[in-house]
Design a protein around this motif. Structure first.
Motif, PDB file in Angstrom:
ATOM      1  N   GLN A 117      -1.538  70.132   5.172  1.00  0.00           N
ATOM      2  CA  GLN A 117      -1.895  70.592   6.454  1.00  0.00           C
ATOM      3  C   GLN A 117      -2.804  71.722   6.491  1.00  0.00           C
ATOM      4  N   ASP A 118      -2.299  72.450   5.672  1.00  0.00           N
ATOM      5  CA  ASP A 118      -3.082  74.577   5.512  1.00  0.00           C
ATOM      6  C   ASP A 118      -3.348  74.750   4.413  1.00  0.00           C
ATOM      7  N   ASP A 151      -7.463  77.289   2.605  1.00  0.00           N
ATOM      8  CA  ASP A 151      -6.846  77.203   3.854  1.00  0.00           C
ATOM      9  C   ASP A 151      -7.586  75.925   4.115  1.00  0.00           C
ATOM     10  N   GLY A 152      -6.600  75.357   5.144  1.00  0.00           N
ATOM     11  CA  GLY A 152      -6.729  73.790   5.572  1.00  0.00           C
ATOM     12  C   GLY A 152      -8.021  73.632   6.524  1.00  0.00           C
TER      13      GLY A 152
END
Length: 186
Positions: A117-118, A151-152
């Motif tokens: 997710q990230d 980052d996601g």
């Protein structure tokens, strides 16, 4: 003077911000295609030939790597989906060891699959043309490949980059560099 102020006022007047309100039914049907602007900053590094030796002035050990210039690039592109981007880029690279300023103009493809997710991992090869500034008629191809993590949402990332210019200033070898960088996507 008045005409310039009117032109600036009209330009600022046309800038606008909007919101999108999504119903739960619209979330799955919304397209993820969009354009982007990318800004990269990097520092080429080179091996220090005196690494590990004691500096006679400071008494400290010499570092293994030394900065060898600066690079700044801007890219504009299109993302057909969240993990693929196709862009056109232009930049300014200063190679300190070569006493050279180069302007690369190149196209790139960024592949950035989401790991969780990230976190995203990305690879971005690029190919184009490089022009030396203030060094006569030096120009040639430009090749690069960047590998990094972001980052996601793919707005920020750190990367390692290898690039090569299709010309040489002082030697028969082509000029190239290994860089550490940071990227922002707007």
């Amino acid at each position: 003077m008045k005409a310039k102020l009117v032109a600036i006022a009209l330009f600022l007047y046309h800038l606008g911000f909007s919101q999108e309100i999504h119903n739960s039914d619209d979330i799955n049907t919304k397209s993820s295609k969009y354009t982007y602007v990318k800004i990269d900053f990097s520092v080429p590094i080179r091996a220090n030939q005196y690494a590990g030796e004691i500096d006679p002035y400071s008494g400290e050990k010499e570092p293994w790597f030394l900065p060898d210039g600066m690079s700044g690039r801007v890219g504009f592109g299109f993302k057909p989906n969240d993990w693929l981007g196709i862009g056109a880029n232009v930049g300014m690279d200063w190679k300190g060891n070569e006493c050279l300023v180069v302007t690369p103009v190149f196209g790139s493809v960024k592949i950035s699959p989401k790991i969780n997710q990230d976190l995203r991992v990305f690879v971005e090869p690029g190919l184009g043309r490089a022009f030396a500034i203030g060094s006569g008629q030096l120009s040639g191809y430009f090749k690069k490949i960047s590998v990094g993590i972001g980052d996601g949402k793919d707005h920020f990332g750190l990367y390692l980059e290898l690039c090569q210019y299709g010309f040489s200033k002082n030697f028969d070898e082509k000029i190239g560099s290994f860089s550490l960088g940071i990227t922002f996507t707007l």
